[in-house]
Scaffold this active site. Sequence first.
Site, mmCIF file in Angstrom:
data_model
loop_
_atom_site.group_PDB
_atom_site.id
_atom_site.type_symbol
_atom_site.label_atom_id
_atom_site.label_comp_id
_atom_site.label_asym_id
_atom_site.label_seq_id
_atom_site.Cartn_x
_atom_site.Cartn_y
_atom_site.Cartn_z
ATOM 1 N N GLU A 99 -53.431 -46.046 5.819
ATOM 2 C CA GLU A 99 -54.780 -45.973 5.247
ATOM 3 C C GLU A 99 -55.482 -44.672 5.614
ATOM 4 O O GLU A 99 -55.255 -44.124 6.689
ATOM 5 C CB GLU A 99 -55.636 -47.102 5.830
ATOM 6 C CG GLU A 99 -55.190 -48.463 5.413
ATOM 7 C CD GLU A 99 -55.882 -49.565 6.207
ATOM 8 O OE1 GLU A 99 -57.027 -49.356 6.653
ATOM 9 O OE2 GLU A 99 -55.271 -50.627 6.361
ATOM 10 N N CYS A 112 -60.701 -39.562 7.449
ATOM 11 C CA CYS A 112 -60.146 -40.221 8.627
ATOM 12 C C CYS A 112 -58.695 -40.558 8.302
ATOM 13 O O CYS A 112 -58.428 -41.260 7.332
ATOM 14 C CB CYS A 112 -60.959 -41.490 8.904
ATOM 15 S SG CYS A 112 -60.253 -42.516 10.201
ATOM 16 N N CYS A 119 -49.244 -49.463 15.374
ATOM 17 C CA CYS A 119 -49.601 -48.895 16.679
ATOM 18 C C CYS A 119 -48.998 -49.757 17.780
ATOM 19 O O CYS A 119 -48.886 -50.971 17.641
ATOM 20 C CB CYS A 119 -51.130 -48.880 16.809
ATOM 21 S SG CYS A 119 -51.703 -48.038 18.293
ATOM 22 N N CYS A 123 -54.527 -52.703 21.639
ATOM 23 C CA CYS A 123 -55.952 -52.974 21.921
ATOM 24 C C CYS A 123 -56.325 -54.301 21.248
ATOM 25 O O CYS A 123 -56.032 -54.511 20.070
ATOM 26 C CB CYS A 123 -56.825 -51.833 21.403
ATOM 27 S SG CYS A 123 -56.472 -50.264 22.193
ATOM 28 N N CYS A 126 -58.403 -54.447 17.860
ATOM 29 C CA CYS A 126 -58.037 -53.506 16.796
ATOM 30 C C CYS A 126 -57.025 -54.105 15.821
ATOM 31 O O CYS A 126 -55.992 -54.639 16.226
ATOM 32 C CB CYS A 126 -57.483 -52.231 17.423
ATOM 33 S SG CYS A 126 -57.022 -50.995 16.198
ATOM 34 N N GLY A 166 -52.901 -45.945 14.327
ATOM 35 C CA GLY A 166 -51.976 -45.256 15.227
ATOM 36 C C GLY A 166 -52.659 -44.553 16.376
ATOM 37 O O GLY A 166 -53.883 -44.357 16.375
ATOM 38 N N GLU A 167 -51.859 -44.171 17.355
ATOM 39 C CA GLU A 167 -52.363 -43.438 18.513
ATOM 40 C C GLU A 167 -51.831 -42.004 18.442
ATOM 41 O O GLU A 167 -50.631 -41.768 18.646
ATOM 42 C CB GLU A 167 -51.888 -44.161 19.797
ATOM 43 C CG GLU A 167 -52.051 -43.392 21.092
ATOM 44 C CD GLU A 167 -53.463 -42.813 21.309
ATOM 45 O OE1 GLU A 167 -54.458 -43.532 21.121
ATOM 46 O OE2 GLU A 167 -53.552 -41.625 21.663
ATOM 47 N N SER A 198 -58.760 -38.706 18.345
ATOM 48 C CA SER A 198 -59.183 -39.854 19.145
ATOM 49 C C SER A 198 -57.990 -40.432 19.894
ATOM 50 O O SER A 198 -56.908 -40.580 19.338
ATOM 51 C CB SER A 198 -59.782 -40.911 18.214
ATOM 52 O OG SER A 198 -60.291 -41.982 18.951
ATOM 53 N N SER A 221 -61.450 -43.284 23.569
ATOM 54 C CA SER A 221 -61.852 -44.683 23.366
ATOM 55 C C SER A 221 -61.938 -45.348 24.724
ATOM 56 O O SER A 221 -60.930 -45.756 25.294
ATOM 57 C CB SER A 221 -60.833 -45.390 22.476
ATOM 58 O OG SER A 221 -60.767 -44.725 21.245
ATOM 59 N N LEU A 222 -63.146 -45.438 25.231
ATOM 60 C CA LEU A 222 -63.343 -45.954 26.592
ATOM 61 C C LEU A 222 -63.589 -47.467 26.556
ATOM 62 O O LEU A 222 -62.854 -48.248 27.166
ATOM 63 C CB LEU A 222 -64.506 -45.206 27.235
ATOM 64 C CG LEU A 222 -64.707 -45.407 28.728
ATOM 65 C CD1 LEU A 222 -63.473 -45.036 29.524
ATOM 66 C CD2 LEU A 222 -65.910 -44.597 29.225
ATOM 67 N N HIS A 223 -64.635 -47.879 25.889
ATOM 68 C CA HIS A 223 -64.923 -49.291 25.598
ATOM 69 C C HIS A 223 -65.233 -50.176 26.794
ATOM 70 O O HIS A 223 -65.482 -51.375 26.626
ATOM 71 C CB HIS A 223 -63.804 -49.937 24.774
ATOM 72 C CG HIS A 223 -63.482 -49.226 23.496
ATOM 73 N ND1 HIS A 223 -64.423 -48.563 22.748
ATOM 74 C CD2 HIS A 223 -62.300 -49.057 22.834
ATOM 75 C CE1 HIS A 223 -63.833 -48.037 21.678
ATOM 76 N NE2 HIS A 223 -62.557 -48.312 21.712
ATOM 77 N N ASN A 297 -66.234 -54.109 15.200
ATOM 78 C CA ASN A 297 -66.016 -54.538 13.838
ATOM 79 C C ASN A 297 -65.190 -55.817 13.880
ATOM 80 O O ASN A 297 -64.109 -55.823 14.439
ATOM 81 C CB ASN A 297 -65.213 -53.422 13.164
ATOM 82 C CG ASN A 297 -65.387 -53.409 11.698
ATOM 83 O OD1 ASN A 297 -65.345 -54.448 11.057
ATOM 84 N ND2 ASN A 297 -65.588 -52.235 11.160
ATOM 85 N N CYS A 339 -60.302 -49.178 10.164
ATOM 86 C CA CYS A 339 -58.878 -48.962 9.923
ATOM 87 C C CYS A 339 -58.020 -50.194 10.212
ATOM 88 O O CYS A 339 -58.364 -51.043 10.991
ATOM 89 C CB CYS A 339 -58.387 -47.801 10.756
ATOM 90 S SG CYS A 339 -58.606 -48.066 12.507
HETATM 91 N N1 SAH Z 1 -55.587 -44.889 18.766
HETATM 92 C C1 SAH Z 1 -56.715 -44.020 18.761
HETATM 93 C C2 SAH Z 1 -57.286 -43.754 17.382
HETATM 94 C C3 SAH Z 1 -57.356 -44.880 16.394
HETATM 95 S S1 SAH Z 1 -58.619 -46.077 16.507
HETATM 96 C C4 SAH Z 1 -57.772 -44.529 19.694
HETATM 97 O O1 SAH Z 1 -57.582 -45.575 20.272
HETATM 98 O O2 SAH Z 1 -58.754 -43.835 19.911
HETATM 99 C C5 SAH Z 1 -60.137 -45.275 16.191
HETATM 100 C C6 SAH Z 1 -61.285 -45.878 16.954
HETATM 101 O O3 SAH Z 1 -61.652 -47.170 16.422
HETATM 102 C C7 SAH Z 1 -60.979 -46.113 18.428
HETATM 103 O O4 SAH Z 1 -62.094 -45.745 19.194
HETATM 104 C C8 SAH Z 1 -60.767 -47.614 18.469
HETATM 105 O O5 SAH Z 1 -60.900 -48.119 19.765
HETATM 106 C C9 SAH Z 1 -61.814 -48.085 17.479
HETATM 107 N N2 SAH Z 1 -61.634 -49.444 16.984
HETATM 108 C C10 SAH Z 1 -60.511 -50.089 16.662
HETATM 109 N N3 SAH Z 1 -60.767 -51.354 16.242
HETATM 110 C C11 SAH Z 1 -62.102 -51.491 16.288
HETATM 111 C C12 SAH Z 1 -62.984 -52.558 15.975
HETATM 112 N N4 SAH Z 1 -62.543 -53.742 15.560
HETATM 113 N N5 SAH Z 1 -64.305 -52.351 16.136
HETATM 114 C C13 SAH Z 1 -64.776 -51.145 16.572
HETATM 115 N N6 SAH Z 1 -63.997 -50.112 16.872
HETATM 116 C C14 SAH Z 1 -62.669 -50.276 16.750
#
Ligand code: SAH
Length: 348
Positions: A99, A112, A119, A123, A126, A166-167, A198, A221-223, A297, A339
């Site tokens: 995508e 994007c 992946c 996570c 995701c 993907g990463e 990212s 992506s810290l979270h 999301n 995504c």
């Molecule tokens: N693998 C990389 C890039 C792809 S994801 C990464 O982890 O950064 C792009 C961003 O979307 C990342 O910050 C990821 O953590 C975030 N993401 C993935 N699923 C999500 C969701 N359901 N809600 C909000 N952010 C999300």
Amino acid sequence: MVIRCEDGRIDILSLSLPELEEEIKAMGEKTFRAGQIFDWLHAKKVRKFDEMTNLSVQLRDVLQKKFCLKSLFIVKRLESHTDNTVKYLYRLPDGNHVESVIMEYEHGNTVCVSTQVGCKMGCRFCASTIAGYKRDLLPSEILLQIYEAGRDSGRKISGVVLMGIGEPMDNYDNVVCFLGLLSCEKGMNMSLRHVSVSTCGIVPRIYELAELKLGITLSVSLHAANNRARSEIMPVNNRYDIGELMEACRYYFKVTGRRISFEYALIDGHNDSRADAEELSRLLGDMVCHVNVIPVNKIKERDYRSDRKAAYRFQRLLGEYGINATVRRTLGADIDAACGQLRREYEI
Ligand code: SAH
């Protein structure tokens, strides 16, 4: 990068200009032909050797035998009615799907892109990880997502974010090669200042990337602000914990001078308390950085939730502790532009 397709031909769109020159010279042709071909591929963006009309028919035939010229097929196009976001589902030459999304900002259109089919990172929140990992994307396949989106939409693309499926740091060599092609003066000629990569935090790759001093923005992506909360939602944290990640981020800034952007997907009851905001501010307090708060999301398989109100509240809390943060604009909400969600419908 010289990559052979299954039939032995070379993937021409993944070659840099010097690599293409080598190949063309080895065929007994004049070097300047490589420049013409590169221009057809990356500036004019043709999809067939036969469109290269300043080359002889014989040469086009030879090229066809020696090189494969990949293309992506648009399986689905979803257009947002609220904000001009367009989401594409592409079929790759081997039948896999990825995508991309075009987002419209004041300063132009950003695409994007995906960097892998699926992946491995796992996570929890995701969607990209749920359909499983199939393979890495080639430099050409990452590039083509931008070329196709530009062609199909008729819009000029001025920025790219590697935030799709993907990463990127798990497909490091292809991603670095892609960045070289994207920024090549004789091709798309995009300034890497308009590109964000990212990562979920693959620490050794952050060090490697720093040394390249590419001018890109690194988005991490810290979270979560502590190892317990982060490991619960991001398995990668068991391999490289927050301490190691922060050290790598500091190093990245020291070497490149580029401010890091931290992504923080807010999840109700998991990482959204005042204590979380305070802990995050302690973690980032001495860093030149920016925090992007994103209401998580919702995906079908998990019950994580949040909303924009909570995101603004958390932003305010961070502000109280002296941390610069924004709430990311939600684009394409009506087409589920986050995504991984579209591909999944096709892969399961
Ligand atoms: N693998 C990389 C890039 C792809 S994801 C990464 O982890 O950064 C792009 C961003 O979307 C990342 O910050 C990821 O953590 C975030 N993401 C993935 N699923 C999500 C969701 N359901 N809600 C909000 N952010 C999300």
